[in-house]
Design a protein around this motif. Structure first.
Motif, PDB file in Angstrom:
ATOM      1  N   ILE A  68       0.826  -1.207   0.000  1.00 58.73           N
ATOM      2  CA  ILE A  68       0.000   0.000   0.000  1.00 58.73           C
ATOM      3  C   ILE A  68       0.856   1.251   0.000  1.00 58.73           C
ATOM      4  O   ILE A  68       0.392   2.342  -0.395  1.00 58.73           O
ATOM      5  N   ALA A  69       2.138   1.123   0.400  1.00 52.98           N
ATOM      6  CA  ALA A  69       3.021   2.290   0.406  1.00 52.98           C
ATOM      7  C   ALA A  69       3.322   2.791  -1.003  1.00 52.98           C
ATOM      8  O   ALA A  69       3.685   3.951  -1.181  1.00 52.98           O
ATOM      9  N   GLY A  70       3.179   1.929  -2.004  1.00 51.50           N
ATOM     10  CA  GLY A  70       3.468   2.326  -3.376  1.00 51.50           C
ATOM     11  C   GLY A  70       2.224   2.568  -4.205  1.00 51.50           C
ATOM     12  O   GLY A  70       2.301   2.554  -5.439  1.00 51.50           O
ATOM     13  N   ARG A  71       1.102   2.792  -3.579  1.00 45.30           N
ATOM     14  CA  ARG A  71      -0.152   2.972  -4.309  1.00 45.30           C
ATOM     15  C   ARG A  71      -0.168   4.296  -5.066  1.00 45.30           C
ATOM     16  O   ARG A  71       0.461   5.283  -4.666  1.00 45.30           O
ATOM     17  N   ASP A  72      -0.901   4.297  -6.158  1.00 49.81           N
ATOM     18  CA  ASP A  72      -1.118   5.502  -6.951  1.00 49.81           C
ATOM     19  C   ASP A  72      -2.567   5.948  -6.702  1.00 49.81           C
ATOM     20  O   ASP A  72      -3.506   5.437  -7.320  1.00 49.81           O
ATOM     21  N   LYS A  73      -2.735   6.895  -5.788  1.00 49.47           N
ATOM     22  CA  LYS A  73      -4.086   7.290  -5.383  1.00 49.47           C
ATOM     23  C   LYS A  73      -4.849   8.003  -6.496  1.00 49.47           C
ATOM     24  O   LYS A  73      -6.082   8.088  -6.453  1.00 49.47           O
ATOM     25  N   ASP A  74      -4.126   8.506  -7.486  1.00 46.85           N
ATOM     26  CA  ASP A  74      -4.776   9.199  -8.599  1.00 46.85           C
ATOM     27  C   ASP A  74      -5.106   8.272  -9.761  1.00 46.85           C
ATOM     28  O   ASP A  74      -5.617   8.743 -10.787  1.00 46.85           O
ATOM     29  N   TYR A  75      -4.803   6.993  -9.610  1.00 46.11           N
ATOM     30  CA  TYR A  75      -5.062   6.065 -10.731  1.00 46.11           C
ATOM     31  C   TYR A  75      -5.529   4.729 -10.164  1.00 46.11           C
ATOM     32  O   TYR A  75      -4.853   3.710 -10.263  1.00 46.11           O
ATOM     33  N   GLN A  76      -6.675   4.705  -9.530  1.00 44.75           N
ATOM     34  CA  GLN A  76      -7.238   3.503  -8.934  1.00 44.75           C
ATOM     35  C   GLN A  76      -8.102   2.771  -9.966  1.00 44.75           C
ATOM     36  O   GLN A  76      -8.855   3.401 -10.707  1.00 44.75           O
ATOM     37  N   ASN A  77      -7.955   1.440  -9.981  1.00 46.90           N
ATOM     38  CA  ASN A  77      -8.629   0.616 -10.997  1.00 46.90           C
ATOM     39  C   ASN A  77      -8.313   1.116 -12.412  1.00 46.90           C
ATOM     40  O   ASN A  77      -9.166   1.121 -13.299  1.00 46.90           O
ATOM     41  N   GLY A  78      -7.062   1.528 -12.583  1.00 44.38           N
ATOM     42  CA  GLY A  78      -6.637   2.071 -13.870  1.00 44.38           C
ATOM     43  C   GLY A  78      -6.313   0.985 -14.873  1.00 44.38           C
ATOM     44  O   GLY A  78      -5.800  -0.091 -14.525  1.00 44.38           O
ATOM     45  N   ALA A  79      -6.599   1.243 -16.131  1.00 45.96           N
ATOM     46  CA  ALA A  79      -6.326   0.284 -17.200  1.00 45.96           C
ATOM     47  C   ALA A  79      -4.830   0.213 -17.487  1.00 45.96           C
ATOM     48  O   ALA A  79      -4.077   1.135 -17.151  1.00 45.96           O
ATOM     49  N   PRO A  80      -4.367  -0.864 -18.101  1.00 49.83           N
ATOM     50  CA  PRO A  80      -2.942  -0.981 -18.456  1.00 49.83           C
ATOM     51  C   PRO A  80      -2.488   0.142 -19.379  1.00 49.83           C
ATOM     52  O   PRO A  80      -3.231   0.594 -20.260  1.00 49.83           O
ATOM     53  N   GLU A 165       7.210  11.664 -15.343  1.00 53.32           N
ATOM     54  CA  GLU A 165       6.179  12.334 -14.563  1.00 53.32           C
ATOM     55  C   GLU A 165       4.987  11.400 -14.378  1.00 53.32           C
ATOM     56  O   GLU A 165       4.599  10.685 -15.297  1.00 53.32           O
ATOM     57  N   GLY A 166       4.442  11.375 -13.178  1.00 53.25           N
ATOM     58  CA  GLY A 166       3.297  10.514 -12.918  1.00 53.25           C
ATOM     59  C   GLY A 166       3.723   9.072 -12.723  1.00 53.25           C
ATOM     60  O   GLY A 166       4.801   8.773 -12.218  1.00 53.25           O
ATOM     61  N   GLY A 167       2.857   8.154 -13.149  1.00 56.14           N
ATOM     62  CA  GLY A 167       3.146   6.733 -12.983  1.00 56.14           C
ATOM     63  C   GLY A 167       2.997   5.977 -14.283  1.00 56.14           C
ATOM     64  O   GLY A 167       2.333   6.434 -15.216  1.00 56.14           O
ATOM     65  N   ILE A 168       3.626   4.807 -14.331  1.00 54.75           N
ATOM     66  CA  ILE A 168       3.497   3.905 -15.469  1.00 54.75           C
ATOM     67  C   ILE A 168       3.063   2.555 -14.931  1.00 54.75           C
ATOM     68  O   ILE A 168       3.750   1.955 -14.093  1.00 54.75           O
ATOM     69  N   HIS A 169       1.928   2.069 -15.397  1.00 58.60           N
ATOM     70  CA  HIS A 169       1.352   0.813 -14.911  1.00 58.60           C
ATOM     71  C   HIS A 169       1.009  -0.045 -16.131  1.00 58.60           C
ATOM     72  O   HIS A 169      -0.097   0.059 -16.675  1.00 58.60           O
ATOM     73  N   ILE A 170       1.956  -0.878 -16.535  1.00 55.92           N
ATOM     74  CA  ILE A 170       1.761  -1.640 -17.779  1.00 55.92           C
ATOM     75  C   ILE A 170       0.724  -2.748 -17.612  1.00 55.92           C
ATOM     76  O   ILE A 170       0.202  -3.246 -18.612  1.00 55.92           O
ATOM     77  N   PHE A 171       0.427  -3.164 -16.375  1.00 60.28           N
ATOM     78  CA  PHE A 171      -0.642  -4.125 -16.115  1.00 60.28           C
ATOM     79  C   PHE A 171      -1.841  -3.458 -15.450  1.00 60.28           C
ATOM     80  O   PHE A 171      -2.770  -4.145 -15.039  1.00 60.28           O
ATOM     81  N   GLY A 172      -1.820  -2.149 -15.322  1.00 60.11           N
ATOM     82  CA  GLY A 172      -2.903  -1.448 -14.661  1.00 60.11           C
ATOM     83  C   GLY A 172      -2.739  -1.417 -13.151  1.00 60.11           C
ATOM     84  O   GLY A 172      -1.704  -1.818 -12.605  1.00 60.11           O
ATOM     85  N   THR A 173      -3.769  -0.956 -12.459  1.00 59.13           N
ATOM     86  CA  THR A 173      -3.769  -0.886 -11.001  1.00 59.13           C
ATOM     87  C   THR A 173      -5.040  -1.524 -10.458  1.00 59.13           C
ATOM     88  O   THR A 173      -6.021  -1.711 -11.175  1.00 59.13           O
ATOM     89  N   ASP A 174      -5.007  -1.865  -9.171  1.00 61.71           N
ATOM     90  CA  ASP A 174      -6.173  -2.464  -8.534  1.00 61.71           C
ATOM     91  C   ASP A 174      -7.026  -1.384  -7.868  1.00 61.71           C
ATOM     92  O   ASP A 174      -6.814  -0.192  -8.068  1.00 61.71           O
ATOM     93  N   HIS A 175      -7.982  -1.826  -7.066  1.00 63.79           N
ATOM     94  CA  HIS A 175      -8.914  -0.873  -6.451  1.00 63.79           C
ATOM     95  C   HIS A 175      -8.230   0.056  -5.460  1.00 63.79           C
ATOM     96  O   HIS A 175      -8.737   1.132  -5.165  1.00 63.79           O
ATOM     97  N   GLY A 176      -7.075  -0.350  -4.935  1.00 64.42           N
ATOM     98  CA  GLY A 176      -6.338   0.508  -4.011  1.00 64.42           C
ATOM     99  C   GLY A 176      -5.283   1.357  -4.676  1.00 64.42           C
ATOM    100  O   GLY A 176      -4.600   2.128  -3.995  1.00 64.42           O
ATOM    101  N   GLY A 177      -5.122   1.229  -5.979  1.00 64.20           N
ATOM    102  CA  GLY A 177      -4.108   1.990  -6.697  1.00 64.20           C
ATOM    103  C   GLY A 177      -2.751   1.323  -6.723  1.00 64.20           C
ATOM    104  O   GLY A 177      -1.774   1.936  -7.175  1.00 64.20           O
ATOM    105  N   LYS A 178      -2.647   0.069  -6.256  1.00 62.43           N
ATOM    106  CA  LYS A 178      -1.366  -0.643  -6.274  1.00 62.43           C
ATOM    107  C   LYS A 178      -1.083  -1.186  -7.673  1.00 62.43           C
ATOM    108  O   LYS A 178      -1.987  -1.646  -8.365  1.00 62.43           O
TER     109      LYS A 178
END
Length: 398
Positions: A68-80, A165-178
């Motif tokens: 949870i320390a590495g969560r992206d609070k601005d991109y929760q349930n985000g697509a890949p 800048e921002g984050g890169i989530h090649i598999f997306g993020t979960d409901h907590g932004g992880k």
């Protein structure tokens, strides 16, 4: 006539050398030569090595902390987010992502809606400094100072890739932004670690119990086989349900991890023990065993230095084949809530997130860890089958 003799001589010499190499090759060389002929096993071996390396170097390959320390609070349930090299503004040598803007829409019942700003680029960086981690570290602290293991590992902050800048989530993020990519890599490591400890414990128990049962026979064999049959009849799910009720809530995730590994090892040894027993029952009356007895060798020396080495290839094959079953057991137990739990990242814990219909309809990227899980299990199965065929001296190999 002379030309035919001269031309046939090199071929004859090459055939003779190949025959000499075959008859002078060790058992490991013969097994490897047979294994290389199995294309599916070779491909599966490459896939398995890649997955294992991904698990071992998970902190380095992960751009973000999987907790949870590495969560992206601005991109929760985000697509890949897939990096690209070209867009309508032209191409670039460096991969990049477009800037994302998220808003809530009444048309989607106030769900987050992501819009892409194609006029702004965020470039991917390689070997950036990020969150601090320790590579090849292991820490275990059981309650009551029963066991305390602390391997510090290598302290590092460098990662394979990141973004400006921002984050890169090649598999997306979960409901907590992880980040699901980081969580998947660490889940592979955890599941492999649980399988390794479980296989090691079952391996040691199987060799000791199966070896003693097959070598001594008689009353010893009868008693040990009664214990083996009793362990084989214990159902795994009710056992873990009973044990889960007695596990204290204050146990750390590492303690629970070690506990699950030990239990899987203690219930997974009977199959290999039976195979070792069967082999030793047929080999204990051979002349080399009698010669070792006449020389004054102890039973432990005879079993460990003479009987078990003749069964080495089958033991290795059994270990490889039993590995995916250990991983499957951990995944199944964690999936139903009896194994590992948050904040531990394991494949079973991650599969708990794909049980809801909302995920199936709206967040399909939650199923990406399933692909790695299936690939790892199939790779173990194909490699095990290839080793089993290669280690069988009576198989049809030219």
């Amino acid at each position: 006539m002379v030309d035919q003799t001269l031309s046939g001589a090199p071929a004859k010499n090459a055939d003779q050398k190949s025959r000499e190499a075959y008859f002078t090759a060790s058992q490991a060389q013969l097994v490897w030569a047979r294994f290389k002929k199995n294309r599916s096993a070779m491909v599966a071996g490459g896939v398995l090595i890649a997955i294992i390396l991904m698990g071992l170097f998970a902190p380095f390959l992960s751009p973000y902390d999987p907790t949870i320390a590495g969560r992206d609070k601005d991109y929760q349930n985000g697509a890949p987010q897939i990096p690209m090299f070209c867009d309508h503004n032209g191409c670039s040598v460096r991969p990049f992502l477009h800037t994302l803007e998220r808003t809530r829409s009444i048309k989607t019942n106030f769900r987050w809606v992501t819009s892409v700003n194609t006029e702004k680029r965020r470039y991917v960086t390689f070997l950036p400094s990020g969150w601090e981690y320790r590579l090849f570290s292991f820490q275990l602290d059981l309650p009551g100072d029963a066991l305390d293991i602390d391997i510090p590992g290598i302290k590092m902050t460098t990662h394979l890739f990141g973004i400006e800048e921002g984050g890169i989530h090649i598999f997306g993020t979960d409901h907590g932004g992880k980040d699901i990519f980081s969580r998947t890599l660490h889940a592979i490591y955890t599941s492999l670690a649980v399988g390794t400890i479980g296989v090691f414990i079952s391996f040691v128990l199987a060799l000791i119990i199966g070896g003693a049962s097959g070598y001594f026979g008689g009353v010893t064999d009868g008693v040990l086989q009664m214990i083996t049959d009793a362990v084989r009849t214990v159902p795994a799910i009710p056992l873990f349900m009973a044990l889960a009720a007695f596990v204290p809530d204050e146990w750390s995730s590492e303690a629970r991890f070690f506990f699950i590994s030990i239990i899987l090892g203690f219930i997974g040894w009977p199959t290999l023990a039976r195979r070792v027993r069967t082999h030793l029952l047929t080999e204990r009356n051979q002349e080399y065993v009698l010669a070792a007895k006449l020389c004054g060798a102890s039973p432990g020396h005879i079993i460990g230095r003479h009987l078990l080495p003749s069964f080495t290839s089958y033991i290795i094959v059994d270990l490889v084949i039993s590995f995916p079953y250990m991983v499957l057991s951990e995944t199944a137990l964690s999936f139903i809530g009896l194994g590992l739990k948050e904040p531990v990242n394991s494949l079973g814990v991650m599969l708990q997130n794909v049980t809801s219909a909302d995920v199936l309809l709206n967040y399909q990227w939650y199923f990406i860890p399933v692909v790695f899980f299936v690939g790892m299990v199939l790779a173990f199965v194909f490699v095990g089958d290839g080793l089993r065929d290669a280690a069988d001296p009576y198989s049809d190999h030219k």
